[in-house]
Design a protein around this motif. Structure first.
Motif, PDB file in Angstrom:
ATOM      1  N   ASP A 136       0.792  -1.182   0.056  1.00 32.21           N
ATOM      2  CA  ASP A 136       0.011   0.082  -0.003  1.00 32.21           C
ATOM      3  C   ASP A 136       0.912   1.316   0.036  1.00 32.21           C
ATOM      4  N   ARG A 137       1.914   1.171   0.692  1.00 35.29           N
ATOM      5  CA  ARG A 137       3.057   2.151   0.729  1.00 35.29           C
ATOM      6  C   ARG A 137       3.381   2.483  -0.800  1.00 35.29           C
ATOM      7  N   GLU A 138       4.179   1.597  -1.368  1.00 37.03           N
ATOM      8  CA  GLU A 138       4.370   1.848  -2.513  1.00 37.03           C
ATOM      9  C   GLU A 138       3.568   2.108  -3.585  1.00 37.03           C
ATOM     10  N   ARG A 139       2.172   1.788  -3.606  1.00 32.85           N
ATOM     11  CA  ARG A 139       1.282   2.196  -4.572  1.00 32.85           C
ATOM     12  C   ARG A 139       0.817   3.733  -4.068  1.00 32.85           C
ATOM     13  N   LEU A 140       0.644   4.097  -2.871  1.00 29.74           N
ATOM     14  CA  LEU A 140       0.766   5.402  -2.606  1.00 29.74           C
ATOM     15  C   LEU A 140       1.751   6.473  -3.081  1.00 29.74           C
ATOM     16  N   GLN A 141       2.843   6.027  -2.974  1.00 34.61           N
ATOM     17  CA  GLN A 141       4.056   6.971  -3.563  1.00 34.61           C
ATOM     18  C   GLN A 141       3.871   6.771  -4.720  1.00 34.61           C
ATOM     19  N   ALA A 142       3.453   5.913  -5.528  1.00 29.81           N
ATOM     20  CA  ALA A 142       3.341   5.820  -7.097  1.00 29.81           C
ATOM     21  C   ALA A 142       2.303   6.757  -7.370  1.00 29.81           C
ATOM     22  N   GLU A 143       1.091   6.756  -6.725  1.00 29.67           N
ATOM     23  CA  GLU A 143      -0.152   7.663  -7.046  1.00 29.67           C
ATOM     24  C   GLU A 143       0.736   9.098  -6.836  1.00 29.67           C
ATOM     25  N   GLN A 144       1.279   9.619  -5.629  1.00 35.88           N
ATOM     26  CA  GLN A 144       1.638  10.729  -5.431  1.00 35.88           C
ATOM     27  C   GLN A 144       2.871  10.971  -6.512  1.00 35.88           C
ATOM     28  N   ALA A 145       3.525  10.349  -6.818  1.00 29.79           N
ATOM     29  CA  ALA A 145       4.438  10.817  -8.085  1.00 29.79           C
ATOM     30  C   ALA A 145       3.707  11.287  -9.346  1.00 29.79           C
ATOM     31  N   PHE A 146       2.855  10.579  -9.856  1.00 32.86           N
ATOM     32  CA  PHE A 146       1.862  10.483 -10.948  1.00 32.86           C
ATOM     33  C   PHE A 146       1.267  11.788 -10.793  1.00 32.86           C
ATOM     34  N   TRP A 147       0.714  12.198  -9.771  1.00 33.46           N
ATOM     35  CA  TRP A 147      -0.376  13.556  -9.670  1.00 33.46           C
ATOM     36  C   TRP A 147       0.711  14.607  -9.380  1.00 33.46           C
ATOM     37  N   SER A 148       1.844  14.362  -8.939  1.00 36.98           N
ATOM     38  CA  SER A 148       2.757  15.615  -8.929  1.00 36.98           C
ATOM     39  C   SER A 148       3.203  15.854 -10.455  1.00 36.98           C
ATOM     40  N   ARG A 149       3.554  14.837 -11.207  1.00 35.79           N
ATOM     41  CA  ARG A 149       4.190  15.073 -12.392  1.00 35.79           C
ATOM     42  C   ARG A 149       2.910  15.787 -13.188  1.00 35.79           C
ATOM     43  N   LEU A 150       1.827  15.265 -13.210  1.00 32.75           N
ATOM     44  CA  LEU A 150       0.739  15.824 -14.021  1.00 32.75           C
ATOM     45  C   LEU A 150       0.494  17.135 -13.723  1.00 32.75           C
ATOM     46  N   SER A 151       0.417  17.576 -12.399  1.00 34.89           N
ATOM     47  CA  SER A 151       0.394  18.974 -12.185  1.00 34.89           C
ATOM     48  C   SER A 151       1.425  19.835 -12.321  1.00 34.89           C
ATOM     49  N   LEU A 152       2.799  19.243 -12.313  1.00 31.75           N
ATOM     50  CA  LEU A 152       3.785  20.122 -12.866  1.00 31.75           C
ATOM     51  C   LEU A 152       3.646  20.396 -14.166  1.00 31.75           C
ATOM     52  N   THR A 153       3.176  19.495 -14.987  1.00 36.73           N
ATOM     53  CA  THR A 153       3.029  19.544 -16.478  1.00 36.73           C
ATOM     54  C   THR A 153       2.155  20.565 -16.997  1.00 36.73           C
TER      55      THR A 153
END
Length: 248
Positions: A83-100
């Motif tokens: 669950d922690r790895e999945r949460l970190q992956a989701e956080q990284a995805f939304w962070s990249r999308l927001s920065l884009t």
């Protein structure tokens, strides 16, 4: 009446054994006091020590309980790590999308009406866009001149820069050129923004109030559109749409 009759306890006091010699005051030896009884009574209270341990059955039960608790704890820890790895992956995805999208908003808001020249020397529009072209030498989806770029050189330098966005083999890239008017050896710097992009589309809002797939187009004299619509389809994520104001 003699002294023995007057004091019946006198004889008994004389026969009390001495704690040092074991003999009574009358000379008799009390051996019975110094030899233990052949069958002593059970001890009460202190002095009784019982040494015991676990039986084989108790030991097996304890090991089974420990193994069960360890299995439950390991399963819980494994689920927690997943669950922690999945949460970190989701956080990284939304962070990249927001920065884009934040980068796009900054670029579009700083668009300028400054034409450029290509390698051959022909003039190119200040802002141009088209549907995705997968050919290697095809122009980007959207390309324009922007201002407000920070410069750190000592001498005077323009704050204008040529910027573009292109979908290249599933990766959305941002391109920047070091100069506005291109030379024979001028190549852009590519910055990957998002991966797993299945589709990247742009539309342009004309001052007349119509959405166009290509900019510039015939019949429009404006150098810049009023707005840009960006649609991206990401693998396993769906479609995302954003609207940006030009020079707003």
């Amino acid at each position: 009446m003699n002294l023995a009759q007057k004091n019946p306890n006198a004889r008994q006091e004389k026969n009390v054994p001495s704690p040092f010699t074991g003999e009574g005051q009358d000379g008799g030896v009390l051996r019975q006091a110094f030899h233990p009884h052949p069958n002593p009574p059970p001890s009460r209270g202190r002095g009784l020590f019982i040494i015991g341990g676990f039986t084989l059955l108790e030991l097996l039960v304890a090991i089974g309980i420990f193994a069960l608790i360890s299995g439950i704890a390991y399963g819980s820890l494994t689920r927690l790590m997943v669950d922690r790895e999945r949460l970190q992956a989701e956080q990284a995805f939304w962070s990249r999308l927001s920065l884009t999208f934040a980068r796009m908003e900054e670029d579009f808001s700083q668009a300028r009406e400054r034409q450029v020249r290509d390698v051959i020397g022909f003039p190119q529009p200040a802002f141009r866009g088209q549907p995705t072209d997968t050919r290697a030498l095809a122009p980007p989806n959207v390309e324009f001149t922007r201002g407000g770029v920070l410069t750190f050189s000592d001498g005077p330098r323009s704050d204008l820069q040529r910027v573009a966005y292109r979908l290249d083999e599933g990766t959305l890239k941002r391109l920047t050129w070091p100069v506005l008017d291109l030379g024979p050896q001028t190549t852009p710097a590519e910055t990957p923004l998002l991966n797993d992009v299945e589709e990247f589309r742009v539309r342009f809002f004309a001052p007349a109030g119509a959405w166009l797939d290509v900019w510039p187009t015939q019949g429009i004299s404006d150098a810049l559109p009023r707005g840009v619509e960006v649609k991206m389809t990401l693998k396993g994520r769906g479609e995302f749409t954003r609207l940006f104001l030009i020079n707003g």
